[in-house]
Design an enzyme around this catalytic site. Structure first.
Site, PDB file in Angstrom:
ATOM      1  N   GLU A   1     -31.073   6.371 -24.058  1.00 34.38           N
ATOM      2  CA  GLU A   1     -31.654   4.888 -25.295  1.00 34.38           C
ATOM      3  C   GLU A   1     -29.814   4.443 -25.273  1.00 34.38           C
ATOM      4  OE1 GLU A   1     -35.602   6.451 -24.149  1.00 34.38           O
ATOM      5  OE2 GLU A   1     -33.392   7.399 -24.968  1.00 34.38           O
TER       6      GLU A   1
ATOM      7  N   ASP B   1     -43.378   7.593 -23.733  1.00 35.36           N
ATOM      8  CA  ASP B   1     -44.503   9.122 -24.077  1.00 35.36           C
ATOM      9  C   ASP B   1     -45.675   8.142 -25.365  1.00 35.36           C
ATOM     10  OD1 ASP B   1     -42.648  10.114 -23.469  1.00 35.36           O
ATOM     11  OD2 ASP B   1     -41.578  10.216 -26.612  1.00 35.36           O
TER      12      ASP B   1
ATOM     13  N   ASP C   1     -34.038  11.669 -19.760  1.00 35.79           N
ATOM     14  CA  ASP C   1     -34.445  11.955 -20.625  1.00 35.79           C
ATOM     15  C   ASP C   1     -33.457  11.322 -21.589  1.00 35.79           C
ATOM     16  OD1 ASP C   1     -36.721  10.580 -22.213  1.00 35.79           O
ATOM     17  OD2 ASP C   1     -37.245  12.464 -21.830  1.00 35.79           O
TER      18      ASP C   1
END
Length: 989
Positions: free
Chosen positions: A568, A643, A565
């Protein structure tokens, strides 16, 4: 998980506040002001302004890009030349051009800048970064398909170079010299045009001219390099330089040592009205128009271009072109019986404008019909221009060729195709074990349970919170008893804490991402102050792999897998929730150059780590989920849409989002079932589980402030209905696994949109709320509207379709059909002409189904024929790469059902087939839908198995239609044939 709020000290207050928000009303959506629009991006504004000026013919600053014909050479399928950029001030800049014609019938067009390429520029602030344009994206994204087609032929024309290439050299590329452009022809017609509208822009290097330097300017040579004087620079028309050298947004200033360096070009899809791809975005499958004249409130278009800039977007909005977590700059255009595409290989921030040019028919010209051209405009912040052009007759032609370049999805372990149970705040061993036991108590199968950051000691990855997880190996042992797995989150930020061995090693070995001044970059994420591993560094990858060794990562075993996770990368309080663009990576590249690839390098490193956890151990197929991705990430695992919110609109949006990833080469995709933020109603959660059963990646997930919503908590009828949806997924695992095998060898999407399956049906080109499962002919349309008890399913062809559950018949091409769908039912149809493999015995996990017998569902088409296939291997090892699998073809024709081997051969083929035979993996049932009426009198059928001395008889039962417009069926039970052997069943004898 992506809420950049307070850290652990404020966790209780934050959770309480969020619970109140969720209970009182809908969750707050994304803060738009945290993310750039085009007007906030200097290079986006510049490229859009150029396009607007050229379109309206009022351009006062137009560069000329032309090929110097004296530099054109062609050898062995490659055209080399210099494009000369000439400014209004008559400065000239050399841009080396390479056009490669590949054996895959793809064309690659690469353009660089000579001055930067040769290092003939000066960097501001004495910055220690590369002078070249970033040219290593292919190193990460491309794995094959670059062999040059030496049979391509060049013909010189008047002001152009014409290259014949493609099948039998029947395609043509026309390279225009002045101004530079390229046009691609197939079947004698133009399909793709590059720089047809003249939007090409490669911002050349120029020195920054300070106000007090004006009088000191000297004569500038025409080479445009670092020795260039400033006199001719000053001759250029006035331009807005406000974002050339520094650019501020959201309280952060980005310094640009190389100055402006964006690239841009228009790409027109001639006579194509629909374009698809460029995930990830939360919008429809067929991409919308964009432009300043479009209104966000208007469902037909967006004001801003589509943006590709991987970012942690908190509670993203729907039907918007704004950036999300991943970026795949691959677009395909489709029209009836033809598909083409482009791959814009650039790792920097990228924007894409899309406009439709509608040209009416000319009543005075015979044969001139109306058409729509889709005009796109691509521009990136930095890097070289590197574009691949694809042409084909079917969407699969383009997808397969693109996937051959960037890699096919890896065949996943079987468990990863089952149901995954996850939420943010499973807080202890005891809680995990209790969820595991309760799922069994309620007879709900599942394969994986997940741990978010709470497993770690103060967010220090590789160290357990021993108070709450005193016996993680014991927990994994309990899971392993039912062949279940544990997935744990490990993010790329490392807690900056003295004495924490991971951080100490990261620093001492120089493996971290750096600030612009060369010091270690430090910022905040879940652990608080953190450092970030730089997986562009080969030594960092080797170190990362060492961190997952069992003797280093205590408390883990071979049934632990990973969740990547925040890659980015997500940075709390950072510019656009990410890191500074002037940070420095391995190789002295700036972060701006590599941003969209960053997450993929981490995903790759984690995948490798799980294959090398113990010396001498036979590696098993890893499962690694990523949030951030780029073209090529499909080689390392699965992705999810991030999300989302617990509402009906997000449920509906999940289907086109996942379909888009499939046709963009990343088929292992899913969305958080139930919605990450908020609390779904019982109806919404139930319908979402039914939809999730048709996601390639099927995981329920929830925010830590949401109420617990494990499926057994809702009570009947909801728990029973969700359990049925999960069991449907498990029964169809043979079909899912076969579809994944197809994806792993050909790039075929696992779930397929209407236009892909029926490419000639123009009415289906915008249908994106239903899907086909692989090549099975199963067509599903999950219910995504509150209170709905029916669905309108669109059928393109004139085959008969049968309701999967009650065999109601639907037929009629080019129209929608009403399918009854009370809460307990998922609208699923079976298309005539297919044979569907499944397993009907209920187990607790996919691993327990390994040696279970098969059921074959035969759905004859209008011609009385049906075909299907089955792929099976051990579901966990890499032995399939050595032939350890079976691949069966099933055919039903003239009343005879046959099973035959699909030419499988490999070193371990016979051994695996023998294992299937030794374990007596049989076909226990065959169901024929809508059989001939004369079969009512049949009592048995002839079964002839491979190697049998004589045939045998198997009993047949005829089930009359249950009502009008429903089909009858026959069932053959225990035909006593093995799935791994050849056999035939004759219904005519």
């Amino acid at each position: 998980m992506a809420v950049s709020k307070g850290l652990k000290a404020g966790r209780l207050f934050l959770s309480f506040a969020l619970v109140l928000i969720f209970l009182i009303g809908p969750a707050v959506t994304v803060k738009r002001h945290d993310f750039k629009s085009c007007n906030d991006s200097g290079f986006c504004k510049r490229n859009r302004a150029l396009a607007a000026n050229l379109t309206t013919k009022v351009a006062d600053y137009v560069d000329d890009y032309s090929i110097d014909p004296a530099t054109v050479t062609f050898k062995d399928g490659q055209l080399l030349a210099n494009v000369v950029k000439t400014t209004p001030g008559q400065q000239k800049y050399i841009l080396p051009l390479t056009i490669a014609f590949l054996k895959s019938d793809t064309v690659r067009i690469s353009l660089d800048e000579e001055a930067r390429q040769k290092g003939q520029i000066n960097l501001r602030h004495d910055r220690k970064v590369r002078k070249e344009r970033y040219n290593e994206a292919a190193k990460w994204a491309i794995v094959g398909g670059l062999d040059v087609n030496k049979s391509a032929k060049l013909t010189k024309g008047d002001g152009e170079s014409i290259v014949a290439y493609g099948p039998s050299n029947g395609w043509k590329a026309v390279i225009r010299h002045h101004p530079f452009g390229a046009e691609f022809f197939k079947d004698g017609k133009s399909h793709i045009k590059l720089n047809d509208r003249g939007f090409m822009n490669m911002e050349h290097w120029r020195p920054k001219i300070e106000p007090d330097e004006t009088e000191q300017a000297k004569e500038e040579p025409t080479s445009g390099g670092a020795d260039a004087t400033k006199e001719q620079q000053l001759k250029e028309p006035d331009q807005d330089e406000s974002t050339w050298w520094d650019e501020s947004f959201g309280g952060h200033t980005d310094t640009k040592p190389r100055g402006p360096e964006s690239i841009g070009m228009d790409i027109t899809f001639e006579n194509y009205g629909h374009v698809y791809g460029i995930p990830g975005h939360a919008g429809p499958l067929s991409l919308r128009e964009t432009g300043p004249d479009q209104a966000d409130e208007d469902s037909h278009g967006y004001r801003n271009p589509y943006r590709l800039f991987n970012a942690d977007v908190f509670e993203y909005e729907l039907d918007k072109p704004m950036t999300l977590y991943g970026a795949i700059p691959f677009m395909q255009a489709h029209r009836k019986d033809s598909t083409v595409g482009v791959f814009w290989l650039n790792a920097a921030e990228t924007w894409i404008d899309i406009q439709k040019e509608k040209i009416g028919s000319n009543p005075l010209a015979i044969g001139v019909e109306s058409k729509t051209n889709t005009q796109t405009h691509w521009f990136s912040e930095s890097g070289i221009m590197d574009v691949f052009v694809f042409m084909g007759s079917h969407p699969q032609d383009v997808i397969e060729t693109y996937s051959g370049l960037t890699g096919y999805t890896k065949l996943p372990p079987t468990f990863s195709l089952g149901y995954h149970q996850c939420r943010w705040n499973y807080m202890s061993d005891d809680e995990l074990r209790e969820v595991d036991r309760k799922m069994d108590r309620y007879n709900i199968p599942f394969d994986v349970i997940w741990l978010d950051v709470d497993w770690s000691d103060h967010r220090k990855y590789f160290q357990w919170n021993e108070d709450m997880f005193p016996d993680p190996l014991g927990t994994q042992k309990q899971l392993d008893a039912n062949e279940r797995k544990l997935v744990m989150i490990v993010d790329p930020h490392i807690k900056a804490e003295s004495g924490y061995y991971a951080d100490e090693e990261l620093k001492s070995k120089d493996l971290a991402i750096l600030n612009k001044d060369g010091s270690i970059y430090s910022a905040h994420c879940w652990p608080g102050e953190s450092h970030w591993i730089d997986c562009f560094n080969p030594k960092a990858v080797e170190w990362w792999k060492s961190m997952f060794k069992y003797d280093r990562f205590k408390g883990t075993s071979d049934n632990m897998h990973l969740w990547n996770d925040m890659n980015e990368p997500s940075v709390f309080g950072g510019p656009e929730t990410s890191m500074n663009r002037d940070n420095i990576h391995y190789g002295s590249w700036e972060h701006r150059d590599v941003h969209n690839i960053n997450g993929m390098t981490y995903h790759d490193a984690s995948y490798q780590a799980l294959t090398q956890r113990k010396k001498g151990e036979t590696p098993q197929r890893p499962f690694v989920l990523t949030r951030s991705y780029y073209a090529g990430s499909q080689r390392f695992g699965a992705m999810w849409t991030g999300d989302n919110q617990a509402n009906w609109d997000h449920l509906a949006a999940s289907i086109p989002m996942i379909l888009t990833h499939g046709i963009a080469g990343f088929p292992f995709a899913g969305a958080d079932v139930g919605g990450f933020f908020g609390n779904p109603s019982k109806e919404l959660q139930t319908r979402w589980f039914q939809a999730g059963a048709f996601y390639p990646f099927f995981r329920a997930h929830a925010h830590d402030a949401s109420l617990h919503r494990e499926p057994y908590l809702l009570g009947d009828p909801y728990t029973a209905i969700m359990a049925d949806a999960i069991r449907l997924r498990y029964s169809l695992l043979p079909a899912w696994y076969t579809a994944f095998h197809e994806a792993s060898v050909s790039g075929r999407p696992v779930i397929r949109p209407q236009y892909y399956v029926h490419p000639a049906d123009e009415n289906g080109f915008t249908v994106d709320d239903q899907l086909y499962l692989g090549s099975t002919g199963l067509l599903a349309k999950p219910i995504v509207t509150e209170g709905a008890e029916s669905a309108e399913m669109y059928i393109s062809d004139n085959e008969k379709y049968y309701d999967y559950f009650d065999h109601t018949i639907y037929q009629g091409a080019g129209k929608s059909h009403k399918i009854e769908a009370p809460l307990e039912k998922i609208p699923v149809l079976m298309q005539g002409g297919h044979i569907i493999p499944r397993k009907d015995r209920h187990r607790r996990s996919s691993g327990q189904m390994k040696w279970d017998p098969y059921t074959l569902v035969v759905v004859p088409g209008k011609d009385g024929k049906a075909h299907g296939s089955l792929y099976a291997d051990d579901g966990k090892s890499f032995d399939y790469e050595k032939g350890a699998y079976i691949q069966r073809g099933f055919t039903f024709e003239n009343g005879v059902l046959t099973s035959s081997d699909l030419d499988v051969s490999g070193r371990k083929t016979n051994a695996f087939a023998k294992a299937m035979i030794d374990n007596k993996v049989k076909v226990e049932k065959i169901v024929i839908i809508d059989p001939p009426s004369e079969w009512q009198s049949k009592k048995d059928v002839l079964v002839v198995a491979d190697g049998a001395k004589a045939g045998s008889r198997a009993s047949l039962s005829f089930n009359a239609a249950a009502g009008p417009a429903k089909a009858s069926s026959v069932v053959i039970r225990n035909p006593d044939v093995l799935i791994a052997q050849d056999w035939r069943i004759d219904f005519s004898s």
